[in-house]
Design a protein around this motif. Structure first.
Motif, PDB file in Angstrom:
ATOM      1  N   GLU A  57       0.832  -1.212   0.000  1.00 16.50           N
ATOM      2  CA  GLU A  57       0.000   0.000   0.000  1.00 16.50           C
ATOM      3  C   GLU A  57       0.859   1.251   0.000  1.00 16.50           C
ATOM      4  O   GLU A  57       0.582   2.209  -0.729  1.00 16.50           O
ATOM      5  N   CYS A  58       1.899   1.241   0.809  1.00 15.34           N
ATOM      6  CA  CYS A  58       2.807   2.393   0.876  1.00 15.34           C
ATOM      7  C   CYS A  58       3.499   2.593  -0.470  1.00 15.34           C
ATOM      8  O   CYS A  58       3.594   3.720  -0.961  1.00 15.34           O
ATOM      9  N   ALA A  59       3.963   1.512  -1.079  1.00  9.82           N
ATOM     10  CA  ALA A  59       4.648   1.612  -2.376  1.00  9.82           C
ATOM     11  C   ALA A  59       3.723   2.241  -3.416  1.00  9.82           C
ATOM     12  O   ALA A  59       4.111   3.180  -4.118  1.00  9.82           O
ATOM     13  N   ALA A  60       2.483   1.751  -3.510  1.00  9.05           N
ATOM     14  CA  ALA A  60       1.541   2.267  -4.503  1.00  9.05           C
ATOM     15  C   ALA A  60       1.206   3.723  -4.222  1.00  9.05           C
ATOM     16  O   ALA A  60       1.157   4.547  -5.150  1.00  9.05           O
ATOM     17  N   ARG A  61       0.994   4.081  -2.956  1.00  8.07           N
ATOM     18  CA  ARG A  61       0.647   5.459  -2.591  1.00  8.07           C
ATOM     19  C   ARG A  61       1.791   6.411  -2.910  1.00  8.07           C
ATOM     20  O   ARG A  61       1.589   7.469  -3.523  1.00  8.07           O
ATOM     21  N   GLU A  62       3.002   6.066  -2.503  1.00  7.27           N
ATOM     22  CA  GLU A  62       4.151   6.950  -2.717  1.00  7.27           C
ATOM     23  C   GLU A  62       4.446   7.138  -4.208  1.00  7.27           C
ATOM     24  O   GLU A  62       4.728   8.251  -4.647  1.00  7.27           O
ATOM     25  N   VAL A  63       4.371   6.075  -4.990  1.00  7.78           N
ATOM     26  CA  VAL A  63       4.608   6.193  -6.426  1.00  7.78           C
ATOM     27  C   VAL A  63       3.566   7.117  -7.045  1.00  7.78           C
ATOM     28  O   VAL A  63       3.905   7.991  -7.852  1.00  7.78           O
ATOM     29  N   LYS A  64       2.310   6.963  -6.648  1.00  6.06           N
ATOM     30  CA  LYS A  64       1.233   7.813  -7.187  1.00  6.06           C
ATOM     31  C   LYS A  64       1.450   9.275  -6.775  1.00  6.06           C
ATOM     32  O   LYS A  64       1.325  10.185  -7.598  1.00  6.06           O
ATOM     33  N   GLU A  65       1.784   9.515  -5.488  1.00 12.37           N
ATOM     34  CA  GLU A  65       1.976  10.881  -4.993  1.00 12.37           C
ATOM     35  C   GLU A  65       3.155  11.587  -5.666  1.00 12.37           C
ATOM     36  O   GLU A  65       3.098  12.781  -5.915  1.00 12.37           O
ATOM     37  N   THR A  67       4.964  10.501  -8.637  1.00 17.58           N
ATOM     38  CA  THR A  67       5.153  10.391 -10.082  1.00 17.58           C
ATOM     39  C   THR A  67       3.848  10.427 -10.877  1.00 17.58           C
ATOM     40  O   THR A  67       3.886  10.521 -12.109  1.00 17.58           O
ATOM     41  N   GLY A  68       2.715  10.272 -10.203  1.00 14.25           N
ATOM     42  CA  GLY A  68       1.431  10.202 -10.891  1.00 14.25           C
ATOM     43  C   GLY A  68       1.134   8.838 -11.490  1.00 14.25           C
ATOM     44  O   GLY A  68       0.037   8.621 -12.005  1.00 14.25           O
ATOM     45  N   GLN A 113       5.159  12.090 -14.052  1.00  9.22           N
ATOM     46  CA  GLN A 113       5.093  13.518 -13.720  1.00  9.22           C
ATOM     47  C   GLN A 113       5.922  13.770 -12.461  1.00  9.22           C
ATOM     48  O   GLN A 113       6.097  12.870 -11.649  1.00  9.22           O
ATOM     49  N   ASN A 114       6.382  14.976 -12.288  1.00 11.17           N
ATOM     50  CA  ASN A 114       7.074  15.356 -11.061  1.00 11.17           C
ATOM     51  C   ASN A 114       6.068  16.120 -10.191  1.00 11.17           C
ATOM     52  O   ASN A 114       5.933  17.338 -10.308  1.00 11.17           O
ATOM     53  N   LEU A 115       5.356  15.387  -9.334  1.00  8.05           N
ATOM     54  CA  LEU A 115       4.278  15.973  -8.547  1.00  8.05           C
ATOM     55  C   LEU A 115       4.744  16.599  -7.236  1.00  8.05           C
ATOM     56  O   LEU A 115       3.952  17.234  -6.550  1.00  8.05           O
ATOM     57  N   GLU A 116       6.014  16.397  -6.879  1.00  9.85           N
ATOM     58  CA  GLU A 116       6.568  17.002  -5.668  1.00  9.85           C
ATOM     59  C   GLU A 116       7.890  17.702  -6.007  1.00  9.85           C
ATOM     60  O   GLU A 116       8.964  17.270  -5.581  1.00  9.85           O
ATOM     61  N   PRO A 117       7.811  18.804  -6.785  1.00  8.67           N
ATOM     62  CA  PRO A 117       9.049  19.464  -7.229  1.00  8.67           C
ATOM     63  C   PRO A 117       9.886  20.031  -6.087  1.00  8.67           C
ATOM     64  O   PRO A 117      11.083  20.267  -6.268  1.00  8.67           O
ATOM     65  N   GLY A 122      13.079  15.994 -10.739  1.00  9.55           N
ATOM     66  CA  GLY A 122      12.452  15.367 -11.896  1.00  9.55           C
ATOM     67  C   GLY A 122      12.766  13.892 -11.979  1.00  9.55           C
ATOM     68  O   GLY A 122      13.747  13.417 -11.414  1.00  9.55           O
ATOM     69  N   TRP A 123      11.905  13.159 -12.680  1.00  9.56           N
ATOM     70  CA  TRP A 123      12.014  11.709 -12.840  1.00  9.56           C
ATOM     71  C   TRP A 123      12.386  11.378 -14.275  1.00  9.56           C
ATOM     72  O   TRP A 123      11.952  12.049 -15.202  1.00  9.56           O
ATOM     73  N   ASP A 124      13.154  10.299 -14.423  1.00  4.78           N
ATOM     74  CA  ASP A 124      13.474   9.827 -15.758  1.00  4.78           C
ATOM     75  C   ASP A 124      13.803   8.340 -15.695  1.00  4.78           C
ATOM     76  O   ASP A 124      14.168   7.808 -14.642  1.00  4.78           O
ATOM     77  N   TRP A 125      13.667   7.697 -16.844  1.00  5.25           N
ATOM     78  CA  TRP A 125      14.024   6.286 -16.979  1.00  5.25           C
ATOM     79  C   TRP A 125      15.492   6.195 -17.360  1.00  5.25           C
ATOM     80  O   TRP A 125      15.948   6.906 -18.253  1.00  5.25           O
TER      81      TRP A 125
END
Length: 152
Positions: A57-65, A67-68, A113-117, A122-125
């Motif tokens: 649950e924490c993993a899914a929540r944090e990724v959503k918060e 990176t979107g 997305q970078n939802l917590e600038p 920023g995020w990248d692969w």
């Protein structure tokens, strides 16, 4: 002079972090931290475990918060745990870090997305064989020890 018990009592309590290896083909998602701990290093998405949450649950929540990305029906797997004490940082802290893994479908068209600038530049692969530097210390330590999230 303080005795050892008083020194320990004055230190912050250990916290639990959950971080996620998001794998897509042979790439992982990393972001450049903006933090008093590990500032300007590349790290996995994740954050603090909240009361009553499972690791998944924490993993899914944090990724959503952060990176979107909606992990939806993706399998979220436990990989390993590390014990990290940061004494050389401006903000001394101790984290027990739970590493999780999600293998994303290469056809998944969600846009990161970078939802917590304020926390990340920023995020990248990044291709597994061409990771950016510097890596966040706990991640770097694992990789130098031969850890490979694609093999687990």
């Amino acid at each position: 002079m303080e005795n050892n018990g008083e020194q320990i009592a004055s230190m912050p309590a250990p916290r639990v972090a959950v971080v996620v290896f998001l794998l897509k083909d042979r790439s992982i998602l990393l972001g450049r931290r903006r933090s008093s701990v590990g500032d300007a290093t590349f790290a996995l998405p994740g954050g603090n475990l909240e009361f009553g949450e499972s690791f998944e649950e924490c993993a899914a929540r944090e990724v959503k918060e952060e990176t979107g990305l909606d992990l939806g029906q993706n399998k979220i797997e436990y990989l390993t745990v590390t014990n990290n004490v940061f004494l050389d940082q401006p903000k001394k802290c101790h984290y027990v870090t739970i590493f999780m893994r999600v293998v994303l479908d290469p056809q998944d068209e969600q846009v990161v997305q970078n939802l917590e600038p304020e926390k990340c530049d920023g995020w990248d692969w990044f291709e597994w064989e061409k990771l950016p530097q510097p890596l966040f210390w706990p991640l770097e330590k694992m990789l130098k020890g031969g850890f490979d999230p694609f093999l687990r």
